[in-house]
Design a protein around this motif. Structure first.
Motif, PDB file in Angstrom:
ATOM      1  N   LYS A   7       0.860  -1.178   0.000  1.00  0.00           N
ATOM      2  CA  LYS A   7       0.000   0.000   0.000  1.00  0.00           C
ATOM      3  C   LYS A   7       0.896   1.227   0.000  1.00  0.00           C
ATOM      4  O   LYS A   7       2.019   1.203   0.523  1.00  0.00           O
ATOM      5  CB  LYS A   7      -0.931   0.002   1.214  1.00  0.00           C
ATOM      6  N   ILE A   8       0.409   2.301  -0.604  1.00  0.00           N
ATOM      7  CA  ILE A   8       1.186   3.536  -0.727  1.00  0.00           C
ATOM      8  C   ILE A   8       0.464   4.660  -0.002  1.00  0.00           C
ATOM      9  O   ILE A   8      -0.743   4.857  -0.173  1.00  0.00           O
ATOM     10  CB  ILE A   8       1.404   3.927  -2.196  1.00  0.00           C
ATOM     11  N   ILE A   9       1.201   5.397   0.817  1.00  0.00           N
ATOM     12  CA  ILE A   9       0.676   6.568   1.522  1.00  0.00           C
ATOM     13  C   ILE A   9       1.624   7.727   1.264  1.00  0.00           C
ATOM     14  O   ILE A   9       2.843   7.583   1.371  1.00  0.00           O
ATOM     15  CB  ILE A   9       0.552   6.304   3.029  1.00  0.00           C
ATOM     16  N   GLY A  10       1.081   8.887   0.920  1.00  0.00           N
ATOM     17  CA  GLY A  10       1.912  10.062   0.669  1.00  0.00           C
ATOM     18  C   GLY A  10       2.021  10.389  -0.797  1.00  0.00           C
ATOM     19  O   GLY A  10       1.716   9.557  -1.668  1.00  0.00           O
ATOM     20  N   GLU A  11       2.481  11.609  -1.084  1.00  0.00           N
ATOM     21  CA  GLU A  11       2.539  12.077  -2.468  1.00  0.00           C
ATOM     22  C   GLU A  11       3.895  12.680  -2.826  1.00  0.00           C
ATOM     23  O   GLU A  11       4.061  13.264  -3.895  1.00  0.00           O
ATOM     24  CB  GLU A  11       1.451  13.128  -2.693  1.00  0.00           C
ATOM     25  N   GLY A  12       4.878  12.518  -1.944  1.00  0.00           N
ATOM     26  CA  GLY A  12       6.190  13.105  -2.200  1.00  0.00           C
ATOM     27  C   GLY A  12       6.981  12.355  -3.260  1.00  0.00           C
ATOM     28  O   GLY A  12       6.746  11.174  -3.524  1.00  0.00           O
ATOM     29  N   GLU A  13       7.944  13.040  -3.846  1.00  0.00           N
ATOM     30  CA  GLU A  13       8.774  12.439  -4.881  1.00  0.00           C
ATOM     31  C   GLU A  13       9.756  11.415  -4.315  1.00  0.00           C
ATOM     32  O   GLU A  13      10.125  10.455  -4.992  1.00  0.00           O
ATOM     33  CB  GLU A  13       9.543  13.530  -5.633  1.00  0.00           C
ATOM     34  N   LYS A  14      10.196  11.612  -3.080  1.00  0.00           N
ATOM     35  CA  LYS A  14      11.162  10.697  -2.473  1.00  0.00           C
ATOM     36  C   LYS A  14      10.427   9.454  -1.959  1.00  0.00           C
ATOM     37  O   LYS A  14       9.460   9.562  -1.221  1.00  0.00           O
ATOM     38  CB  LYS A  14      11.903  11.387  -1.330  1.00  0.00           C
ATOM     39  N   LYS A  15      10.928   8.286  -2.355  1.00  0.00           N
ATOM     40  CA  LYS A  15      10.254   7.033  -2.040  1.00  0.00           C
ATOM     41  C   LYS A  15      10.885   6.369  -0.815  1.00  0.00           C
ATOM     42  O   LYS A  15      12.107   6.237  -0.715  1.00  0.00           O
ATOM     43  CB  LYS A  15      10.331   6.070  -3.229  1.00  0.00           C
ATOM     44  N   ASP A  37       5.788  12.630   7.204  1.00  0.00           N
ATOM     45  CA  ASP A  37       5.841  13.737   6.237  1.00  0.00           C
ATOM     46  C   ASP A  37       5.415  13.208   4.873  1.00  0.00           C
ATOM     47  O   ASP A  37       6.209  12.669   4.111  1.00  0.00           O
ATOM     48  CB  ASP A  37       7.275  14.286   6.179  1.00  0.00           C
ATOM     49  N   LYS A  38       4.121  13.365   4.573  1.00  0.00           N
ATOM     50  CA  LYS A  38       3.569  12.819   3.333  1.00  0.00           C
ATOM     51  C   LYS A  38       3.657  13.791   2.155  1.00  0.00           C
ATOM     52  O   LYS A  38       3.305  13.441   1.037  1.00  0.00           O
ATOM     53  CB  LYS A  38       2.117  12.398   3.558  1.00  0.00           C
ATOM     54  N   LYS A  39       4.108  15.017   2.428  1.00  0.00           N
ATOM     55  CA  LYS A  39       4.278  15.999   1.358  1.00  0.00           C
ATOM     56  C   LYS A  39       5.581  15.766   0.605  1.00  0.00           C
ATOM     57  O   LYS A  39       5.609  15.848  -0.626  1.00  0.00           O
ATOM     58  CB  LYS A  39       4.259  17.410   1.932  1.00  0.00           C
ATOM     59  N   ASN A  40       6.640  15.459   1.326  1.00  0.00           N
ATOM     60  CA  ASN A  40       7.951  15.278   0.711  1.00  0.00           C
ATOM     61  C   ASN A  40       8.286  13.823   0.395  1.00  0.00           C
ATOM     62  O   ASN A  40       9.176  13.548  -0.411  1.00  0.00           O
ATOM     63  CB  ASN A  40       9.040  15.853   1.617  1.00  0.00           C
TER      64      ASN A  40
END
Length: 252
Positions: A7-15, A37-40
């Motif tokens: 499952k994936i949570i967050g929208e940042g570019e860094k994985k 920190d789900k923004k970054n």
């Protein structure tokens, strides 16, 4: 090719790839994820064979199999580079992944087991495996011995999660993995990325500061952070502090 559940949570570019321990699955992090920190960052929670979202997938439950499963999933997801977070049992798997996948930028290991596994006398090892295979009381014993500061509600929750998260076959299989696998010299010689470690002050002696320092002493770049108020489950016991420490180590 077998594809693990995730499952994936967050929208940042860094994985950030997150693996679980022996007696839980991705839900171990539910108490902490609210503070991530789900923004970054984007967090990809992966369940190994026999666990959680991959509970119906059987296997040999070896370190090689698990590390290749994770690598293959991330190739399918077209992840170019990533931070790898692992807890307890899966920290061995994370070190193996770092050997076979150069996309790993940094290892973040929570209450880690070294690449040498956990050593004990053959008689003690066989007894432990037999008790786990019997599936009667061993999980309760482990939870109770690690939760002496906490109430019965917490203990009941941990015991229920341990039984629900995985199949008996998988639990016994991965326990055999960390009792019988040793690739320490290979890891020391070939892992040169930063290793950040979080331990709990109230954890079992095998995960103490002195023991972890000794086990990871030959790696080139190691930093150890201590959660003073937690035991083996910092992400559940001290979720705000755990999320904060994890974020700091991701950004350092």
């Amino acid at each position: 090719m077998t594809m693990l559940g995730y499952k994936i949570i967050g929208e940042g570019e860094k994985k950030v790839i997150i693996l679980h321990e022996l007696m839980g699955d991705h839900r171990n992090y539910d108490s902490s994820v609210f503070y991530f920190d789900k923004k970054n960052f984007s967090y990809i929670f992966i369940d190994l064979r026999g666990y959680g979202l991959s509970k119906n997938i059987k296997g040999e439950y070896s370190c090689d199999e698990a590390s290749n499963d994770v690598k293959n999933l991330l190739l399918k997801l077209d992840i170019k580079e990533y931070f790898l977070v692992a807890h307890s049992m899966s920290t061995m798997i994370a070190q193996k992944i770092a050997l076979i996948d150069k996309r790993v930028k940094k290892l973040l290991l929570i209450t880690p087991i070294s690449a040498a596994g956990i050593k004990m006398k053959e008689s003690a090892k066989n007894k432990l495996l037999e008790e786990m295979q019997e599936n009667r009381g061993k999980i309760e014993e482990i939870v109770n011995s690690s939760s002496k500061r906490y109430n019965q509600t917490w203990r009941d929750y941990r015991i229920k999660l341990a039984y629900e998260s995985s199949t008996l076959e998988a639990r016994v299989g991965y326990m055999k993995m960390y009792l019988n696998t040793d690739f320490l010299e290979e890891a020391y010689e070939n892992i040169d990325i930063p290793i950040k470690i979080i331990i709990g002050d109230y954890d079992f002696p095998v995960f103490s500061m002195n023991q972890v320092k000794k086990s990871f002493s030959k790696y080139k770049d190691v930093q150890i952070e201590e959660c003073k108020e937690s035991g083996h489950y910092a992400m559940l016991e001290t979720p705000v502090l755990f999320a904060s420490k994890l974020e700091t180590l991701l950004k350092s």
